[in-house]
Design an enzyme around this catalytic site. Structure first.
Site, PDB file in Angstrom:
ATOM      1  N   ASP A 144    -130.521 -16.415   3.461  1.00 44.42           N
ATOM      2  CA  ASP A 144    -130.328 -15.094   3.148  1.00 44.42           C
ATOM      3  C   ASP A 144    -130.005 -14.621   1.308  1.00 44.42           C
ATOM      4  OD1 ASP A 144    -129.836 -12.808   4.397  1.00 44.42           O
ATOM      5  OD2 ASP A 144    -129.869 -14.379   6.266  1.00 44.42           O
ATOM      6  N   HIS A 177    -127.947  -8.068   4.240  1.00 47.96           N
ATOM      7  CA  HIS A 177    -128.436  -8.296   5.073  1.00 47.96           C
ATOM      8  C   HIS A 177    -127.498 -10.092   5.372  1.00 47.96           C
ATOM      9  CE1 HIS A 177    -132.211 -11.003   7.521  1.00 47.96           C
ATOM     10  NE2 HIS A 177    -131.933  -9.690   7.903  1.00 47.96           N
ATOM     11  N   SER A 455    -132.374 -11.498  14.024  1.00 49.52           N
ATOM     12  CA  SER A 455    -131.844 -12.056  12.185  1.00 49.52           C
ATOM     13  C   SER A 455    -130.287 -11.880  12.658  1.00 49.52           C
ATOM     14  CB  SER A 455    -131.688 -10.814  10.950  1.00 49.52           C
ATOM     15  OG  SER A 455    -133.304 -10.938  10.736  1.00 49.52           O
TER      16      SER A 455
END
Length: 521
Positions: A144, A177, A455
């Site tokens: 990520d 994220h 996600s």
């Protein structure tokens, strides 16, 4: 916290102009118009010969894929035919883009400062019913945007990672994220602090491979390398909240190879609410994860097709973000607390003053000078409403909904000097009955945020896989996968369907099934 819902197509706010290309995961601009970026797979021992051909064609090697006889190159488009006919070349394919899947900016909820919260997803997947005391024998690799190693809810985890010249150190996270994903997997069970993850007791090992820098994009070549690095680091599970719409042979070979070696890869279905198959989730060797909400209903942004295998919580998921990157909002009127959503773009301030009705906020009215403006949503932009309140001498703004429910708003590029928050329609009506009473609204930085997206569903499944597997480490990846599928909570159409797959992943049910029937039943 501010719960800011956006449509699936908006995704994470990341610039398209900068693409991850150079170095191991380095940042560079996209290929020039007269050149093309492709992956070249070559025969064993032919690397030097292929590099020579690329150089002769006035091209450049952009990335050597770790663990494979392949490299990403950028060459003039006219040179492709010659490369395809080279006897050392096995195949050539486009080096397609990969991006993170997430929907929202940090968003609203009830304050958590007074104690630790258990996000609804933890209970939905039964992680609260199965101890992670044995999790030290498992390692999850998160591909990520990085990991905030200094975060109060993550810093105690056994975590490793790698440095890359392009994306930097694994323990930084410019896009927030990756840290959010990591919190769902392993936010720490520390009393009075933040949230808990599926594996909350600092047992599960983590390995971080950072493919997304500040620009937020990567290629399939970088993803293939990242996956192989996860395998080299001894990962049992790979968690990928990312993807793209086209398949890659190189990428598929990497994941097929890892699966054959006993690594279980899990990836997001995508957030465009259509039937498109995203990759790497669409490969047979990867588990595709769809999203549902706290009521176990399919999230309308979650892509649906025959490849969806399992579902996880993916709507308004509370988790960690890099320290200070989230926004927390609080609102009280006449001694009563109301759920507040921070208006994105609001300054981090506190305002206390009598509450005054400012209608739709569509014009300046000095009657609210020195007061907190209560404004109904509708007709004009939030930014104009708040600006009109400020121009009228108001010290703060509360914009309540004109339809049922809470919501999140944004001021866009507008800069205001007064704090602003959102409220539900029912809370707005209740506050309207308290005009003239003291109102206090606060907007401050936070270490947590609510995000939407497949996600967010993906790390729930990845973490449950590691949790259950830790009790039965002799099960193979394929056997564990079958057990997770067979123990999932069936939702939607009976049996496997395109929206839920086999259903909502269940930690305790999977554990009970394997204990009773054995691996792969």
């Amino acid at each position: 916290m501010a719960r800011h819902h956006t449509r699936a197509s908006q995704s994470l706010s990341i610039c398209l102009a900068a693409l991850v290309a150079a170095g191991v995961f380095g940042s560079a601009q996209a290929a020039a118009p007269d050149t093309t970026r492709v992956i070249v797979a070559f025969k064993p021992g032919a690397k030097a010969a292929v590099r020579g051909v690329v150089s002769a064609a006035k091209g450049a090697v952009k990335h050597e894929i770790f663990g494979m006889d392949a490299m990403a190159i950028e060459v003039p488009a006219v040179a492709l035919k010659g490369l395809e006919n080279n006897p050392n070349v096995e195949y050539i394919e486009e080096d397609v883009l990969r991006k993170p899947f997430a929907l929202t900016t940090p968003s609203t909820g009830t304050p958590y400062a007074s104690g630790q919260l258990v996000p609804y997803g933890i209970k939905l997947v039964q992680a609260d019913q199965l101890s992670d005391s044995a999790a030290a024998n498992r390692k999850v690799c998160i591909i990520d945007s990085g990991y905030d190693r200094g975060h109060e809810d993550l810093s105690g985890n056994p975590v490793t990672g790698e440095y890359d010249a392009g994306t930097g150190w694994w323990y930084t996270d410019e896009n927030h994220h990756g840290t959010h994903v990591a919190g769902t997997i392993a936010a720490i069970n520390n009393s009075g602090t933040g949230v808990v993850g599926v594996n909350a007791n600092k047992q599960l090992k983590l390995h971080i491979v950072k493919v997304f820098g500040a620009d937020g994009w990567a290629y399939s070549s970088t993803l293939a390398s990242a996956a192989n690095k996860c395998g080299a680091a001894g990962a049992n599970v790979i968690s990928m909240s990312l993807g793209g719409g086209r398949k890659s042979t190189t990428e598929q070979k990497a994941f097929d190879g890892l699966y054959a070696k006993g690594v279980l890869s899990v990836a997001a279905a995508g957030n465009d609410g259509n039937r498109v198959v995203s990759y790497p989730a669409g490969y047979a060797s990867v588990v595709m994860v769809g999203a549902l909400d706290e009521n176990k209903q399919w999230a309308d942004f979650s892509q649906y097709n025959s490849k969806v295998e399992l579902s996880g919580p993916g709507v308004s998921v509370l988790s960690t973000v890099p320290t200070g990157a989230g926004i927390d909002a609080a609102l009280a009127v006449g001694g009563t607390n109301y759920a507040a959503g921070a208006m994105e773009g609001s300054p981090l301030k506190t305002a206390t003053a009598p509450l005054a009705d400012f209608g739709l906020g569509d014009k300046v009215n000095t009657a609210v000078s020195g007061k907190v403006c209560l404004i109904q949503r509708g007709t004009i932009d939030f930014a104009v409403k708040v600006q009109n309140c400020q121009s009228s001498g108001g010290v703060g703004a509360v914009v309540y909904n004109n339809v049922a429910g809470a919501y999140g708003g944004t001021l866009g590029t507008t800069v205001t000097g007064i704090p602003s928050v959102t409220a539900s329609d029912t809370d707005g009506a209740a506050m309207k009955a308290k005009l003239g009473q003291s109102a206090t609204l606060t907007v401050k930085a936070s270490n947590y945020a609510y995000y939407d997206g497949t996600s967010m569903a993906t790390p729930h499944v990845s973490a449950v896989a590691a949790l259950v597997w830790s009790y039965f480490p002799t099960c193979t990846a394929a056997q564990l996968r079958t057990s997770l599928d067979n123990s999932a909570l069936d939702l939607g159409t009976a049996g496997r369907d395109t929206k839920y797959g086999y259903g909502l992943v269940q930690a305790k049910a999977a554990y009970d099934r394997i204990k009773s029937l054995g691996c792969g039943k």
